[in-house]
Design an enzyme around this catalytic site. Structure first.
Site, PDB file in Angstrom:
ATOM      1  N   LYS A 298      11.438  21.801  97.315  1.00  0.00           N
ATOM      2  CA  LYS A 298      12.640  22.634  97.438  1.00  0.00           C
ATOM      3  C   LYS A 298      13.632  22.079  98.451  1.00  0.00           C
ATOM      4  O   LYS A 298      14.837  22.178  98.262  1.00  0.00           O
ATOM      5  CB  LYS A 298      12.271  24.076  97.825  1.00  0.00           C
ATOM      6  CG  LYS A 298      11.732  24.902  96.673  1.00  0.00           C
ATOM      7  CD  LYS A 298      11.768  26.379  97.026  1.00  0.00           C
ATOM      8  CE  LYS A 298      11.189  27.230  95.904  1.00  0.00           C
ATOM      9  NZ  LYS A 298      11.111  28.653  96.276  1.00  0.00           N
TER      10      LYS A 298
ATOM     11  N   LYS B 275       7.098  21.934  85.176  1.00  0.00           N
ATOM     12  CA  LYS B 275       6.832  23.361  85.066  1.00  0.00           C
ATOM     13  C   LYS B 275       8.087  24.156  84.706  1.00  0.00           C
ATOM     14  O   LYS B 275       9.178  23.828  85.167  1.00  0.00           O
ATOM     15  CB  LYS B 275       6.314  23.847  86.429  1.00  0.00           C
ATOM     16  CG  LYS B 275       5.527  25.108  86.399  1.00  0.00           C
ATOM     17  CD  LYS B 275       5.022  25.429  87.794  1.00  0.00           C
ATOM     18  CE  LYS B 275       6.150  25.860  88.695  1.00  0.00           C
ATOM     19  NZ  LYS B 275       6.165  27.242  89.135  1.00  0.00           N
TER      20      LYS B 275
ATOM     21  N   LYS C  13      12.740  28.736  87.325  1.00  0.00           N
ATOM     22  CA  LYS C  13      13.963  29.535  87.303  1.00  0.00           C
ATOM     23  C   LYS C  13      15.186  28.670  87.547  1.00  0.00           C
ATOM     24  O   LYS C  13      16.231  28.874  86.949  1.00  0.00           O
ATOM     25  CB  LYS C  13      13.902  30.607  88.391  1.00  0.00           C
ATOM     26  CG  LYS C  13      12.997  31.765  88.049  1.00  0.00           C
ATOM     27  CD  LYS C  13      13.075  32.799  89.162  1.00  0.00           C
ATOM     28  CE  LYS C  13      12.018  33.858  88.999  1.00  0.00           C
ATOM     29  NZ  LYS C  13      11.949  34.737  90.165  1.00  0.00           N
TER      30      LYS C  13
END
Ligand code: TRP
Length: 336
Positions: A118, A199, A202
């Site tokens: 992130k 994966k 969002k």
């Protein structure tokens, strides 16, 4: 099963974006299925969402929290059996997070893969993104949680929670219960439709409408996304040899939606063209998600109901959280 035998369970979802199939399969569907065996607390973790402040537009963010509460209910979490609330409604989460931050070696946090991935995408990285797992540990440890049902990507966060709890217990006495992760076997990892090597997420869903299937997407959109899903250059579905990640992912989705095992899937799909294959997958997904979408839409119009559920949940959770923070402060003698 009597009350005592129920497992203490805590889990949470960030109120960012809308929930996709990966979230549903990895988390919500499990919470619902095990509802009678769990003494479950399901939290909308708004404070975790603050770790990427650039993504916060306060009014939109506020609504997202109610949408997530509505989603929990629409997916089948029964507020009479489980506790639902919004993290910031119970202030002990932040209070315990600070105390645990002081007990957590930096090196442990530096190893977190979620932080690495992130933070790599941010221009500036807030300190909260780094200490994110400590807040998550506080969430879990406040409620003597035994089991944390989450997707596979959260495994490392549950492990660090155990480490933090253990370290505290060793230093200041047995205050915390060590939790365990519960990760569903089938479909723990649902991959992106457009990119089956990574994966379903969002953030990628925001960039590409055909990346994910939203739990409350209109059937038309679901069908479109599945039709566009990446498979391979073969002309028909084959169960021999190594399957391409795209086909494998669609079969996983189908398995979770229908409960069919591999033999049933093979009998139905072997040798069939991808057109048929995809339309069958899309039908299964639409059939399973439609009632959820309808209930969600209805609930969103009933804000007072959502507020009442969250308030009731926060009161119940708050009482437990308060007792746990008191025990922590007693152990540290910061009980003035
Ligand atoms: N980190 C989790 C996620 O991104 C969300 C979360 C926050 C959570 N606190 C939690 C999950 C406590 C389980 C338990 O999915």
């Amino acid at each position: 099963m009597n009350i005592q035998a129920k497992k203490k369970v805590f889990s949470g979802v960030q109120p960012t974006g809308s929930l996709h199939l990966g979230n549903y399969i990895g988390a919500l569907s499990v919470w619902v299925k095990e509802q009678d065996n769990f003494d479950g607390i399901y939290c909308v973790v708004d404070l975790h969402a603050l770790t990427i402040p650039e993504a916060i537009e306060p009014k939109v963010f506020h609504e997202k929290n109610w949408e997530t509460v509505a989603m929990y209910l629409a997916c089948g979490i029964d507020p009479n059996k489980s506790t639902i609330f919004i993290q910031s409604q119970v202030r002990e989460h932040t209070e315990l997070a600070w105390i645990l931050t002081c007990m957590t070696p930096m090196g442990w946090l530096e190893r977190m893969t979620q932080f690495k991935s992130k933070s790599g995408k941010q221009e500036t990285v807030g300190t909260g993104l780094f200490t994110y797992p400590v807040l998550q540990a506080a969430d879990i440890l406040l409620y003597d949680t035994e089991v944390v049902p989450v997707g596979e990507d959260q495994k490392q966060h549950i492990e660090i929670t155990r480490d933090i709890a253990q370290r505290f217990n060793q230093m200041f006495g047995e205050v915390f219960v060590l939790p365990e992760a519960m990760i569903p076997k089938a479909g723990a990892r649902i991959m992106g439709l457009d990119d089956p090597e990574s994966k379903m997420s969002k953030s990628s869903a925001v960039k590409n409408a055909k990346h994910a299937i939203g739990v409350v997407d209109e059937p038309k959109k679901i069908i479109k996304a599945i039709k566009a899903a990446k498979t391979d250059s073969a002309s028909e579905v084959s169960f021999e040899g190594e399957m391409s990640p795209g086909v494998k992912n669609l079969l996983t989705i189908h398995h979770v939606m229908t409960g069919w095992d591999e033999a049933q899937q093979r009998a139905h799909f072997e040798g069939k063209g991808y057109g048929f294959f995809k339309s069958e997958i899309a039908d299964a997904v639409v059939e399973r998600l439609s009632p959820i979408r309808e209930e969600y839409t209805r609930l969103l119009d009933d804000r007072a109901h959502l507020q009442a559920i969250a308030r009731m949940g926060a009161e119940k959770a708050g009482a437990q959280a308060e007792a746990k923070v008191k025990a922590v402060k007693d152990a540290l003698k910061i009980n003035f």
